[in-house]
Design a protein around this motif. Structure first.
Motif, PDB file in Angstrom:
ATOM      1  N   UNK A   9      30.441  28.568  42.840  1.00 52.44           N
ATOM      2  CA  UNK A   9      31.456  29.542  42.419  1.00 52.44           C
ATOM      3  C   UNK A   9      31.902  29.312  40.977  1.00 52.44           C
ATOM      4  N   UNK A  10      31.883  28.052  40.524  1.00 48.17           N
ATOM      5  CA  UNK A  10      32.262  27.758  39.151  1.00 48.17           C
ATOM      6  C   UNK A  10      31.184  28.195  38.161  1.00 48.17           C
ATOM      7  N   UNK A  11      29.936  28.226  38.632  1.00 49.48           N
ATOM      8  CA  UNK A  11      28.819  28.545  37.744  1.00 49.48           C
ATOM      9  C   UNK A  11      28.486  30.025  37.709  1.00 49.48           C
ATOM     10  N   UNK A  12      28.733  30.737  38.813  1.00 48.12           N
ATOM     11  CA  UNK A  12      28.303  32.132  38.942  1.00 48.12           C
ATOM     12  C   UNK A  12      29.371  32.937  39.671  1.00 48.12           C
ATOM     13  N   UNK A  13      29.405  34.234  39.405  1.00 46.54           N
ATOM     14  CA  UNK A  13      30.391  35.107  40.053  1.00 46.54           C
ATOM     15  C   UNK A  13      29.857  35.529  41.419  1.00 46.54           C
ATOM     16  N   UNK A  14      30.503  35.058  42.477  1.00 40.04           N
ATOM     17  CA  UNK A  14      30.077  35.378  43.835  1.00 40.04           C
ATOM     18  C   UNK A  14      30.219  36.865  44.098  1.00 40.04           C
ATOM     19  N   UNK A  15      29.198  37.443  44.728  1.00 36.97           N
ATOM     20  CA  UNK A  15      29.217  38.854  45.056  1.00 36.97           C
ATOM     21  C   UNK A  15      28.753  39.749  43.935  1.00 36.97           C
ATOM     22  N   UNK A  16      28.639  39.200  42.733  1.00 29.74           N
ATOM     23  CA  UNK A  16      28.166  39.985  41.590  1.00 29.74           C
ATOM     24  C   UNK A  16      26.875  39.403  41.024  1.00 29.74           C
TER      25      UNK A  16
END
Length: 211
Positions: A140-147
């Protein structure tokens, strides 16, 4: 400073991605070293729950400590929707990734798995593929979840199966995830970007050591 692993975008390129062929099942790809971090039993369990859905197929590439048990479980359950393939040369692996509709990350809940973003996530994002991985603060810190990436609970075959079913049924969603993930990769996780982060981290360390 923590520096992400990123991926070699000279080898893993979005330009080689291929669309799903009409009439072919949704190809769900795992590749890796079959270690507890990856949660392969959850993948096998998800495949079992989707065994009656002929439009979804799993391909597992690689080798490692959990592979014998995974193959034995697939055989015990008589799962015709899974193919096991040994490690491939990198050029062959890139070709297989290019044909995948959905790439799987890690679903184990070991401390290491929860604290890291596995290299294969970045490799698949570099190729513009939709990626599904296990929920964790690191991802979640590295990438936008759901997007930029799809996430689901770890070590939960039912949740994984439902996420796979949803993504396989929604081509536009997979395309949107792949496109947004590739944009984020290109901005933050290429070799050039990672190299700059390493250089900055080393420069900061040298300045502190020099005092």
């Amino acid at each position: 400073s923590l520096v992400p692993t990123g991926a070699d975008s000279d080898r893993f390129q979005s330009g080689v991605a291929r669309p799903r062929r009409t009439g072919q099942p949704c190809e769900v790809l795992y590749y890796g070293s079959y270690i507890p971090n990856h949660g392969v039993p959850a993948i096998i369990g998800a495949a079992a729950l989707l065994a009656d859905e002929s439009d979804i197929h799993f391909t597992l590439i690689g080798d490692g400590p959990d592979r014998p048990a995974a193959e034995a479980e697939a055989q015990r359950r008589d799962l015709a929707n899974i193919s096991f393939i040994p490690w491939l040369e990198q050029s062959e692996l890139v070709e297989v990734i290019s044909r995948a509709d959905l790439c799987l990350g890690a679903f184990g809940d070991t401390p290491q798995s929860m604290m890291t973003v596995q290299n294969k996530l970045y490799e698949c994002l570099a190729m513009g593929k939709a990626v599904l991985s296990g929920e964790s603060p690191a991802v979640r810190a590295a990438l936008v979840a759901g997007k930029e990436i799809a996430l689901c609970p770890r070590l939960d075959p039912a949740a994984l199966a439902e996420s796979v079913r949803t993504l396989c049924a929604d081509g536009p969603l997979r395309a949107a995830l792949g496109a947004a993930g590739h944009i984020r990769f290109s901005a933050d996780y290429t070799i050039e970007r990672i190299g700059a982060l390493y250089a900055a981290a080393l420069d900061g360390l040298a300045r502190r050591a020099g005092g």
